[in-house]
Design a protein around this motif. Structure first.
Motif, PDB file in Angstrom:
ATOM      1  N   PHE A   1       0.723  -1.222  -0.057  1.00  0.00           N
ATOM      2  CA  PHE A   1       0.029  -0.037   0.101  1.00  0.00           C
ATOM      3  C   PHE A   1       0.996   1.322  -0.114  1.00  0.00           C
ATOM      4  CE2 PHE A   1      -1.904   3.572   2.284  1.00  0.00           C
ATOM      5  CZ  PHE A   1      -3.160   3.716   1.706  1.00  0.00           C
ATOM      6  N   LYS A   2       1.812   1.410   0.991  1.00  0.00           N
ATOM      7  CA  LYS A   2       2.839   2.421   1.084  1.00  0.00           C
ATOM      8  C   LYS A   2       3.590   2.814  -0.196  1.00  0.00           C
ATOM      9  CE  LYS A   2       3.159   2.088   6.095  1.00  0.00           C
ATOM     10  NZ  LYS A   2       4.187   1.667   7.150  1.00  0.00           N
ATOM     11  N   ILE A   3       3.960   1.786  -1.088  1.00  0.00           N
ATOM     12  CA  ILE A   3       4.899   2.009  -2.075  1.00  0.00           C
ATOM     13  C   ILE A   3       4.038   2.358  -3.278  1.00  0.00           C
ATOM     14  CG2 ILE A   3       6.220   0.630  -3.774  1.00  0.00           C
ATOM     15  CD1 ILE A   3       7.470  -0.875  -1.450  1.00  0.00           C
TER      16      ILE A   3
ATOM     17  N   ARG B   1       2.217   6.705  -6.587  1.00  0.00           N
ATOM     18  CA  ARG B   1       1.062   7.180  -7.229  1.00  0.00           C
ATOM     19  C   ARG B   1       0.557   6.211  -8.350  1.00  0.00           C
ATOM     20  NH1 ARG B   1       1.809  13.540  -7.660  1.00  0.00           N
ATOM     21  NH2 ARG B   1       2.648  13.903  -5.636  1.00  0.00           N
ATOM     22  N   LEU B   2       0.324   5.170  -7.717  1.00  0.00           N
ATOM     23  CA  LEU B   2      -0.235   3.935  -8.555  1.00  0.00           C
ATOM     24  C   LEU B   2      -1.466   3.534  -7.985  1.00  0.00           C
ATOM     25  CD1 LEU B   2       2.719   1.277  -8.640  1.00  0.00           C
ATOM     26  CD2 LEU B   2       1.977   3.144 -10.513  1.00  0.00           C
TER      27      LEU B   2
ATOM     28  N   VAL C   1      -1.650  -1.562 -10.345  1.00  0.00           N
ATOM     29  CA  VAL C   1      -1.015  -2.783  -9.520  1.00  0.00           C
ATOM     30  C   VAL C   1      -1.511  -4.035 -10.402  1.00  0.00           C
ATOM     31  CG1 VAL C   1      -0.589  -3.857  -7.456  1.00  0.00           C
ATOM     32  CG2 VAL C   1      -0.409  -1.562  -7.647  1.00  0.00           C
ATOM     33  N   ALA C   2      -2.769  -3.979 -10.485  1.00  0.00           N
ATOM     34  CA  ALA C   2      -3.603  -5.384 -11.121  1.00  0.00           C
ATOM     35  C   ALA C   2      -2.822  -5.599 -12.458  1.00  0.00           C
ATOM     36  CB  ALA C   2      -4.910  -5.122 -11.232  1.00  0.00           C
TER      37      ALA C   2
END
Length: 102
Positions: free
Chosen positions: A8-10, A15-16, A21-22
């Motif tokens: 989550f933090k990364i 700014r993804l 991510v998916a």
């Protein structure tokens, strides 16, 4: 390997979106959401896709997470006036010319 909180933090630092991510991990948006919420385990393959795509090393991850934690702590602890407040304050402040009108 990443854990869900680090993911989550990364993701936020880069700014993804969860959709980004998916795409990177060739999974669904629902999968990313379940991983971040703790409903689903973050697999080694999923983690490797992220690390490879963002070219992250263990050292880089550690630095990023420290940076995230410091900036979030600063956001929560420090009050920064908004531009609107600064503008209103400057507008209500007497000018030098006001001194001499009395």
């Amino acid at each position: 390997m990443l854990d869900r909180k680090s993911l989550f933090k990364i993701r936020k630092l880069y700014r993804l979106t969860q959709e980004d991510v998916a795409k990177i991990t060739h999974t669904s948006l629902a999968t990313v959401s379940r991983i971040e919420s703790g409903e689903q385990e973050l697999s080694e393959g999923f983690s490797e896709c992220i690390l490879e795509e963002l070219k992250l090393t263990e050292t880089t991850i550690k630095s990023l997470l420290e940076f995230y934690d410091k900036t979030e702590k600063a956001k929560r602890g420090a009050w920064v006036p908004s531009d609107d407040l600064i503008t209103v304050t400057a507008r209500n402040k007497p000018s030098k010319a006001d001194k001499y009108t009395h």
